[in-house]
Design a protein around this motif. Structure first.
Motif, PDB file in Angstrom:
ATOM      1  N   MET A 110      38.516  27.047  26.192  1.00 31.22           N
ATOM      2  CA  MET A 110      38.985  28.356  26.046  1.00 31.22           C
ATOM      3  C   MET A 110      38.532  29.130  27.211  1.00 31.22           C
ATOM      4  O   MET A 110      37.136  29.201  27.362  1.00 31.22           O
ATOM      5  CB  MET A 110      38.567  29.009  24.914  1.00 31.22           C
ATOM      6  N   LEU A 111      39.366  29.852  28.113  1.00 35.44           N
ATOM      7  CA  LEU A 111      38.957  30.368  28.922  1.00 35.44           C
ATOM      8  C   LEU A 111      38.583  32.103  28.636  1.00 35.44           C
ATOM      9  O   LEU A 111      39.098  32.534  27.810  1.00 35.44           O
ATOM     10  CB  LEU A 111      39.969  30.751  30.144  1.00 35.44           C
ATOM     11  N   PRO A 112      37.464  32.592  29.502  1.00 40.62           N
ATOM     12  CA  PRO A 112      37.256  34.008  29.073  1.00 40.62           C
ATOM     13  C   PRO A 112      38.362  34.671  29.579  1.00 40.62           C
ATOM     14  O   PRO A 112      38.986  34.480  30.534  1.00 40.62           O
ATOM     15  CB  PRO A 112      35.724  34.318  29.892  1.00 40.62           C
ATOM     16  N   ASP A 113      37.940  36.126  29.447  1.00 39.41           N
ATOM     17  CA  ASP A 113      38.971  37.170  30.209  1.00 39.41           C
ATOM     18  C   ASP A 113      38.382  37.561  31.210  1.00 39.41           C
ATOM     19  O   ASP A 113      37.497  37.187  31.827  1.00 39.41           O
ATOM     20  CB  ASP A 113      39.711  38.173  29.069  1.00 39.41           C
ATOM     21  N   LEU A 114      39.022  38.696  32.092  1.00 37.12           N
ATOM     22  CA  LEU A 114      38.713  39.137  33.147  1.00 37.12           C
ATOM     23  C   LEU A 114      37.786  40.592  33.111  1.00 37.12           C
ATOM     24  O   LEU A 114      37.229  40.911  34.111  1.00 37.12           O
ATOM     25  CB  LEU A 114      39.671  39.604  34.155  1.00 37.12           C
ATOM     26  N   CYS A 115      37.342  40.988  31.854  1.00 36.90           N
ATOM     27  CA  CYS A 115      36.739  41.895  31.275  1.00 36.90           C
ATOM     28  C   CYS A 115      35.446  41.845  32.113  1.00 36.90           C
ATOM     29  O   CYS A 115      34.723  42.851  32.459  1.00 36.90           O
ATOM     30  CB  CYS A 115      36.673  42.105  30.173  1.00 36.90           C
ATOM     31  N   GLY A 116      34.554  40.801  32.159  1.00 39.50           N
ATOM     32  CA  GLY A 116      33.397  40.547  32.626  1.00 39.50           C
ATOM     33  C   GLY A 116      33.466  40.356  34.237  1.00 39.50           C
ATOM     34  O   GLY A 116      32.196  40.191  34.671  1.00 39.50           O
ATOM     35  N   ALA A 117      34.736  40.199  34.904  1.00 36.69           N
ATOM     36  CA  ALA A 117      34.462  40.074  36.304  1.00 36.69           C
ATOM     37  C   ALA A 117      34.012  41.125  37.171  1.00 36.69           C
ATOM     38  O   ALA A 117      34.840  42.125  37.081  1.00 36.69           O
ATOM     39  CB  ALA A 117      35.827  39.376  36.716  1.00 36.69           C
ATOM     40  N   GLU A 118      33.132  41.145  37.920  1.00 33.66           N
ATOM     41  CA  GLU A 118      32.645  41.871  38.732  1.00 33.66           C
ATOM     42  C   GLU A 118      33.688  42.817  39.706  1.00 33.66           C
ATOM     43  O   GLU A 118      33.681  43.797  39.874  1.00 33.66           O
ATOM     44  CB  GLU A 118      31.436  41.732  39.685  1.00 33.66           C
ATOM     45  N   TRP A 119      34.684  41.998  40.252  1.00 33.08           N
ATOM     46  CA  TRP A 119      35.467  42.387  41.350  1.00 33.08           C
ATOM     47  C   TRP A 119      36.596  43.588  40.475  1.00 33.08           C
ATOM     48  O   TRP A 119      36.934  44.502  41.331  1.00 33.08           O
ATOM     49  CB  TRP A 119      36.372  41.526  42.092  1.00 33.08           C
ATOM     50  N   THR A 120      36.701  43.509  39.302  1.00 32.97           N
ATOM     51  CA  THR A 120      37.538  44.507  38.645  1.00 32.97           C
ATOM     52  C   THR A 120      37.153  45.671  38.657  1.00 32.97           C
ATOM     53  O   THR A 120      37.983  46.426  38.312  1.00 32.97           O
ATOM     54  CB  THR A 120      38.141  43.558  37.280  1.00 32.97           C
ATOM     55  N   ARG A 121      35.782  45.987  38.856  1.00 34.29           N
ATOM     56  CA  ARG A 121      35.324  47.140  38.762  1.00 34.29           C
ATOM     57  C   ARG A 121      35.152  47.817  40.132  1.00 34.29           C
ATOM     58  O   ARG A 121      34.512  48.976  40.006  1.00 34.29           O
ATOM     59  CB  ARG A 121      34.195  47.077  37.929  1.00 34.29           C
ATOM     60  N   ARG A 122      35.624  47.381  41.235  1.00 36.89           N
ATOM     61  CA  ARG A 122      35.735  47.922  42.490  1.00 36.89           C
ATOM     62  C   ARG A 122      36.075  49.314  42.442  1.00 36.89           C
ATOM     63  O   ARG A 122      37.392  49.178  42.159  1.00 36.89           O
ATOM     64  CB  ARG A 122      35.951  46.853  43.453  1.00 36.89           C
ATOM     65  N   GLU A 123      35.634  50.031  43.111  1.00 35.09           N
ATOM     66  CA  GLU A 123      36.136  51.829  43.243  1.00 35.09           C
ATOM     67  C   GLU A 123      37.326  51.567  44.278  1.00 35.09           C
ATOM     68  O   GLU A 123      38.422  52.202  43.925  1.00 35.09           O
ATOM     69  CB  GLU A 123      35.053  52.346  43.926  1.00 35.09           C
ATOM     70  N   GLY A 124      37.415  50.639  45.043  1.00 43.12           N
ATOM     71  CA  GLY A 124      38.572  50.701  45.934  1.00 43.12           C
ATOM     72  C   GLY A 124      39.894  50.376  45.242  1.00 43.12           C
ATOM     73  O   GLY A 124      40.934  50.829  45.451  1.00 43.12           O
ATOM     74  N   LEU A 125      39.782  49.230  44.325  1.00 48.23           N
ATOM     75  CA  LEU A 125      40.861  48.863  43.388  1.00 48.23           C
ATOM     76  C   LEU A 125      41.382  49.909  42.375  1.00 48.23           C
ATOM     77  O   LEU A 125      42.675  50.142  42.357  1.00 48.23           O
ATOM     78  CB  LEU A 125      40.360  47.481  42.875  1.00 48.23           C
ATOM     79  N   ALA A 126      40.574  50.567  41.930  1.00 55.24           N
ATOM     80  CA  ALA A 126      40.988  51.676  41.027  1.00 55.24           C
ATOM     81  C   ALA A 126      41.623  52.887  41.957  1.00 55.24           C
ATOM     82  O   ALA A 126      42.693  53.167  41.649  1.00 55.24           O
ATOM     83  CB  ALA A 126      39.615  52.535  40.455  1.00 55.24           C
ATOM     84  N   ALA A 127      41.067  53.096  43.367  1.00 56.30           N
ATOM     85  CA  ALA A 127      41.718  54.203  44.204  1.00 56.30           C
ATOM     86  C   ALA A 127      43.373  53.512  44.482  1.00 56.30           C
ATOM     87  O   ALA A 127      44.317  54.327  44.190  1.00 56.30           O
ATOM     88  CB  ALA A 127      41.062  54.347  45.306  1.00 56.30           C
ATOM     89  N   LEU A 128      43.407  52.160  44.796  1.00 59.74           N
ATOM     90  CA  LEU A 128      44.713  51.630  45.088  1.00 59.74           C
ATOM     91  C   LEU A 128      45.597  51.620  43.821  1.00 59.74           C
ATOM     92  O   LEU A 128      46.874  51.956  43.987  1.00 59.74           O
ATOM     93  CB  LEU A 128      44.576  50.403  45.407  1.00 59.74           C
ATOM     94  N   THR A 129      45.039  51.524  42.601  1.00 57.21           N
ATOM     95  CA  THR A 129      45.891  51.432  41.321  1.00 57.21           C
ATOM     96  C   THR A 129      46.554  52.839  41.194  1.00 57.21           C
ATOM     97  O   THR A 129      47.741  53.109  40.854  1.00 57.21           O
ATOM     98  CB  THR A 129      45.014  51.094  40.171  1.00 57.21           C
ATOM     99  N   ARG A 130      45.722  53.743  41.358  1.00 56.24           N
ATOM    100  CA  ARG A 130      46.011  55.343  41.292  1.00 56.24           C
ATOM    101  C   ARG A 130      47.238  55.722  42.417  1.00 56.24           C
ATOM    102  O   ARG A 130      48.152  56.497  42.066  1.00 56.24           O
ATOM    103  CB  ARG A 130      45.035  56.205  41.642  1.00 56.24           C
TER     104      ARG A 130
END
Length: 394
Positions: free
Chosen positions: A1-21
Motif C-alpha cells: 500500500m502506497l502512502p499519499d502525497l500529503c507528507g511529500a515536502e515538495w508539495t508545500r513549496r511556495e512557488g508551486l502554490a503561486a503557480l497554482t493561483r
C-alpha cells in the motif's frame, strides 16, 4: 500500500502554490517523476506540470501574477515558470499525431487521459491535483508502483516504435524501481533492440550513463547483453567486462566510494586506450569524460602498489578509478590532497650546476625518489638532492 502525497515536502513549496493561483487549480496537475517519487518517499528536485491551458495563456497568466516564464519548448507546448524554489516546466496537454521512433509530431489535447496515453510507463502517468493532491491514475500505475513493476502503457512494442529510446529508459527504470520483470516489456525490448541504431549518439550516451550511475546496474547490464540489447550500443562489453563491472560495484560499496558512471563504463571496456577513444567518440562524450575513460583504459597490474604515487601522476579521481578497476584499495586517497614538489631548478643552480639539461635531470630524479618514498619533508629532500649532486659531480 502506497502512502499519499500529503507528507511529500515538495508539495508545500511556495512557488508551486503561486503557480497554482496563477493558472487555476482546475487547469493544472503535477505529473511524472515528482508524483512517482513523492509516493515512494524519495527526494524530489524537479516538478513538472501538465495544463489544459495553451502556452500563450500560460505565459499571460504567469505574467499577470508576476511569474517570469521562458519558452523553453514552446513548439511542443512547454513553458518554464521561474519560481523562487526552482523552475517548473508547464506543458500543455498533448497527443501524438505521428512518430518515427526518434521524434514525435504532436497536437494539443483536451483531457488528462489523452495526455497520459502518450507517456511511456504506467508509473510515470500519475497526475496529482495541486490542492487536494488526489491522484488520477488511468493505466494502473499505482498498483504497478506498489508492486515495483515497470510496465509500458498499452502495447509495449507500439510505445517503443514511437520512441526507440524507451528501450533504454525501460532498463533504467526497471533497475531503479523494478522487482519482478515484465515479460512483455523484456521481449519487446529484445525484439526491437536493432532500432536503437537510429538514435542520436548523445541520447544513447545520456541514458547509458544514467543507468550506470544507479545503485547496482550489474544484473540489468548482464541481462541487456543476454537479450541482445547491449551489443547494439556497446559491442565491446563482453562477459569478462560485465563480470568486472560487478566486482567494481562491490568494491565501491565496500570502500564507501560513490558510484561513477564513467568509471563503470570503463569497466565494460577492455583495457585498451584505443578502444576507449573509439567508444568516447562514438558516444560523443565530453572532453573530460573522454580523458577519464582513456586514463582508466591505461590501467596496469602494478597500479595498486603505490596509490598515492599513482594519484600524484594522474590526479586522485583518475587514480581511484584505476585502483578500483585493478581490485586495489582506494580509501587511502579519500580526503588526501596531492602535495606540491617543493624543489625548484633555481635551488640546483644555486649549488653550482649550470642551468640546462643537467638541472632538469637532477630535478626529475629527486622528484621520482620523493614520490617513491611517500613525499617526505624538506630535510629528506635536501639529503636526496645532496646525494644526486654528488653523483653528478665528475
Amino acid at each position: 500500500m502506497l502512502p499519499d502525497l500529503c507528507g511529500a515536502e515538495w508539495t508545500r513549496r511556495e512557488g508551486l502554490a503561486a503557480l497554482t493561483r496563477a493558472l487555476g487549480a482546475d487547469n493544472i496537475r503535477w505529473v511524472g517523476g515528482a508524483v512517482r517519487d513523492g509516493l515512494l518517499g524519495v527526494g524530489v528536485a524537479d516538478v513538472d506540470c501538465a495544463t489544459k491551458l495553451m502556452p500563450a495563456e500560460v505565459i499571460a497568466a504567469c505574467g499577470r501574477a508576476g511569474i517570469r516564464t521562458v519558452p523553453t519548448g514552446i513548439d511542443h507546448g512547454t513553458v518554464t515558470a521561474i519560481l523562487k524554489d526552482g523552475p517548473v516546466e508547464v506543458t500543455t496537454l498533448r497527443r501524438d499525431v505521428a512518430t518515427d521512433g526518434r521524434r514525435a509530431t504532436i497536437a494539443f489535447a483536451s483531457d488528462w487521459p489523452e495526455d497520459a496515453a502518450r507517456r511511456d510507463f504506467t508509473i510515470n502517468a500519475l497526475y496529482a491535483h495541486p490542492e487536494t493532491l488526489e491522484i488520477a491514475d488511468y493505466f494502473g500505475g499505482l498498483a504497478d508502483l506498489a508492486a515495483r513493476r515497470v510496465r509500458f502503457i498499452g502495447d509495449a512494442r507500439q510505445r517503443i516504435a514511437e520512441d526507440h529510446l524507451r528501450i533504454l529508459r525501460y532498463y533504467r527504470f526497471q533497475t531503479r524501481f523494478g522487482a519482478d520483470l515484465d515479460t512483455e516489456a523484456e521481449d519487446a525490448c529484445a525484439e526491437l533492440a536493432h532500432t536503437l541504431k537510429g538514435l542520436s549518439r548523445e541520447r544513447i550516451a545520456a541514458e547509458l550513463l544514467a543507468l550506470l550511475g544507479l545503485n547496482d546496474p550489474h544484473p540489468t547490464i548482464a541481462r541487456m547483453r543476454t537479450r541482445g540489447v547491449l551489443p547494439v550500443i556497446l559491442p565491446e562489453a563482453c562477459p569478462p567486462q560485465i563480470a568486472l563491472l560487478g566486482k567494481l560495484i562491490a568494491a565501491e560499496a565496500a570502500q564507501g566510494i560513490a558510484p561513477d558512471p564513467v568509471r563503470r563504463l570503463a569497466a565494460l571496456l577492455p583495457p585498451s586506450p584505443e578502444t576507449a577513444e573509439t567508444v568516447a567518440a562514438r558516444l560523443r562524450l565530453s572532453k573530460a569524460q573522454r580523458a577519464r575513460l582513456v586514463a582508466a583504459a591505461e590501467r596496469k597490474p602494478g597500479d595498486a602498489a603505490n596509490p598515492r604515487a599513482l594519484a600524484y601522476h594522474l590526479t586522485p579521481a583518475f587514480a581511484i578509478d584505476r585502483l578500483l578497476l585493478a581490485g586495489g584499495d582506494a580509501r587511502v586517497l579519500q580526503g588526501w590532497s596531492v602535495p606540491v614538489f617543493p624543489l625548484k631548478g633555481g635551488a640546483i643552480v644555486a649549488r653550482g650546476v649550470t642551468a640546462g639539461p643537467a638541472v632538469a635531470r637532477i630535478l626529475q630524479t629527486v622528484e621520482a625518489r620523493w614520490v617513491a618514498e611517500g613525499f617526505p619533508d624538506g630535510e629528506r629532500i635536501e639529503a636526496m638532492l645532496a646525494e644526486e649532486l654528488a653523483r653528478a659531480t665528475p
